[in-house]
Write a protein that holds these residues in place. Sequence first.
Motif, short mmCIF file in Angstrom:
data_model
loop_
_atom_site.label_atom_id
_atom_site.label_comp_id
_atom_site.label_asym_id
_atom_site.label_seq_id
_atom_site.Cartn_x
_atom_site.Cartn_y
_atom_site.Cartn_z
N VAL A 46 0.84 -1.20 0.00
CA VAL A 46 0.00 0.00 0.00
C VAL A 46 0.87 1.25 0.00
O VAL A 46 0.54 2.27 -0.63
CB VAL A 46 -0.94 -0.01 1.23
N SER A 47 2.00 1.19 0.69
CA SER A 47 2.87 2.36 0.83
C SER A 47 3.56 2.76 -0.46
O SER A 47 4.21 3.81 -0.51
CB SER A 47 3.91 2.12 1.93
N ASP A 48 3.46 1.97 -1.53
CA ASP A 48 4.04 2.37 -2.82
C ASP A 48 3.56 3.76 -3.22
O ASP A 48 4.33 4.58 -3.72
CB ASP A 48 3.66 1.37 -3.92
N SER A 49 2.28 4.02 -3.01
CA SER A 49 1.69 5.30 -3.42
C SER A 49 2.13 6.46 -2.54
O SER A 49 1.92 7.62 -2.89
CB SER A 49 0.16 5.21 -3.40
N ASP A 157 7.71 -4.14 0.00
CA ASP A 157 7.09 -5.37 0.49
C ASP A 157 7.79 -5.89 1.74
O ASP A 157 7.17 -6.56 2.57
CB ASP A 157 7.10 -6.45 -0.59
N VAL A 158 9.07 -5.58 1.91
CA VAL A 158 9.79 -5.96 3.12
C VAL A 158 9.38 -5.04 4.27
O VAL A 158 9.16 -5.49 5.40
CB VAL A 158 11.31 -5.87 2.90
N ALA A 159 9.24 -3.75 3.95
CA ALA A 159 8.84 -2.78 4.97
C ALA A 159 7.39 -2.97 5.40
O ALA A 159 7.05 -2.75 6.56
CB ALA A 159 9.05 -1.36 4.45
N GLN A 160 6.55 -3.37 4.46
CA GLN A 160 5.11 -3.48 4.75
C GLN A 160 4.53 -4.73 4.10
O GLN A 160 3.86 -4.65 3.08
CB GLN A 160 4.37 -2.23 4.25
N PRO A 161 4.74 -5.90 4.70
CA PRO A 161 4.12 -7.13 4.18
C PRO A 161 2.60 -7.01 4.20
O PRO A 161 2.04 -6.18 4.93
CB PRO A 161 4.61 -8.20 5.16
N GLY A 163 -1.00 -7.12 5.17
CA GLY A 163 -1.61 -7.19 6.49
C GLY A 163 -0.99 -6.25 7.51
O GLY A 163 -1.59 -6.01 8.56
N GLN A 164 0.19 -5.72 7.23
CA GLN A 164 0.85 -4.79 8.15
C GLN A 164 0.47 -3.37 7.78
O GLN A 164 0.65 -2.94 6.64
CB GLN A 164 2.37 -4.97 8.10
N LYS A 165 -0.06 -2.61 8.73
CA LYS A 165 -0.56 -1.28 8.43
C LYS A 165 0.54 -0.23 8.33
O LYS A 165 0.50 0.63 7.46
CB LYS A 165 -1.59 -0.86 9.49
N VAL A 166 1.51 -0.27 9.26
CA VAL A 166 2.57 0.74 9.28
C VAL A 166 3.87 0.11 8.82
O VAL A 166 4.30 -0.90 9.37
CB VAL A 166 2.75 1.31 10.70
N PRO A 167 4.52 0.70 7.80
CA PRO A 167 5.77 0.13 7.30
C PRO A 167 6.86 0.11 8.36
O PRO A 167 6.98 1.04 9.16
CB PRO A 167 6.15 1.06 6.14
N SER A 168 7.67 -0.95 8.35
CA SER A 168 8.82 -1.03 9.23
C SER A 168 9.99 -0.28 8.61
O SER A 168 10.00 0.01 7.42
CB SER A 168 9.22 -2.50 9.45
N ARG A 169 10.98 0.03 9.44
CA ARG A 169 12.15 0.75 8.93
C ARG A 169 13.06 -0.20 8.15
O ARG A 169 13.58 -1.17 8.69
CB ARG A 169 12.94 1.37 10.10
N THR A 170 13.21 0.05 6.87
CA THR A 170 14.13 -0.69 6.02
C THR A 170 14.45 0.17 4.82
O THR A 170 13.81 1.21 4.60
CB THR A 170 13.52 -2.04 5.57
N ASP A 171 15.45 -0.21 4.04
CA ASP A 171 15.80 0.58 2.86
C ASP A 171 14.70 0.46 1.80
O ASP A 171 14.31 -0.64 1.41
CB ASP A 171 17.12 0.09 2.27
N ILE A 172 14.23 1.60 1.34
CA ILE A 172 13.19 1.66 0.31
C ILE A 172 13.69 2.54 -0.82
O ILE A 172 14.27 3.61 -0.58
CB ILE A 172 11.88 2.22 0.88
N GLY A 173 13.49 2.09 -2.04
CA GLY A 173 13.96 2.89 -3.16
C GLY A 173 13.02 2.86 -4.35
O GLY A 173 12.08 2.06 -4.40
N VAL A 174 13.29 3.73 -5.30
CA VAL A 174 12.53 3.81 -6.54
C VAL A 174 13.53 3.89 -7.69
O VAL A 174 14.43 4.73 -7.67
CB VAL A 174 11.60 5.04 -6.58
N ARG A 175 13.37 3.02 -8.66
CA ARG A 175 14.28 2.97 -9.81
C ARG A 175 13.49 3.22 -11.09
O ARG A 175 12.61 2.43 -11.45
CB ARG A 175 14.99 1.62 -9.85
#
Length: 240
Positions: A46-49, A157-161, A163-175
Amino acid sequence: MSAYYTLFKHVLIGPPLKGYYRPWVEGVEHVPEAGGAILASNHLAVSDSFFLPLVISRKVVFLGKQEYFTGKGFKGYATRAFMEGVGTIPVHRGGGRASEAALRTGLQVLQSGQLLGIYPEGTRSPDGRLYRGKTGIARMAIEAGVPIIPLAMIGTDVAQPIGQKVPSRTDIGVRFGPPLRLDAYAGRQEDREALREVTDGVMKAIQELSGQEYVDRDAARYKLELERGQTPPIDPNESP
């Protein structure tokens, strides 16, 4: 930009998300500084947007289901404000006339010179793989005469599997990848063969950016089959 969008991106959501997650970006030079274009992305969470608009300066418009904007009470108001804040405009979803209306709305966005964010799979990936794209993206791009910019969300998907509402802290990027220009397909927005060819090309470009395994199946249908127990999980060593 709308007042909600400016408030959310630059005050309420953008700064905290950038500060905490520190999203990285590659290939942002491929996003045009002006004019209509489609940003075609894989869809892992969901957090992609939320993260995609953070890494570019221009506003990104997404299409969202009408129900997000019609809720009652405080929750309904908050949901509506949030969706408007992240650049979502309401459309009726479904087949037939609803699908045609969504396409018309997308065309209006593109013809007005804006960026339209689209997840060609039509839904989040059920298992992290990349699924077959829907051809509406090709039809809109050809009819509007705009390029398609393929991109890959990395790590959401690692930050927010699921069913998980709030993303966890992990590296997120856009390519981002180079724009796909469809001048050779001008006037063929009703040609099913052309639409499938363009869409498959878009999905291939996304796959090359994301490194995901590609599955030649409709993601929404596959999800439904899994829920009904009608199909086993896809074996990555077998063709679907």
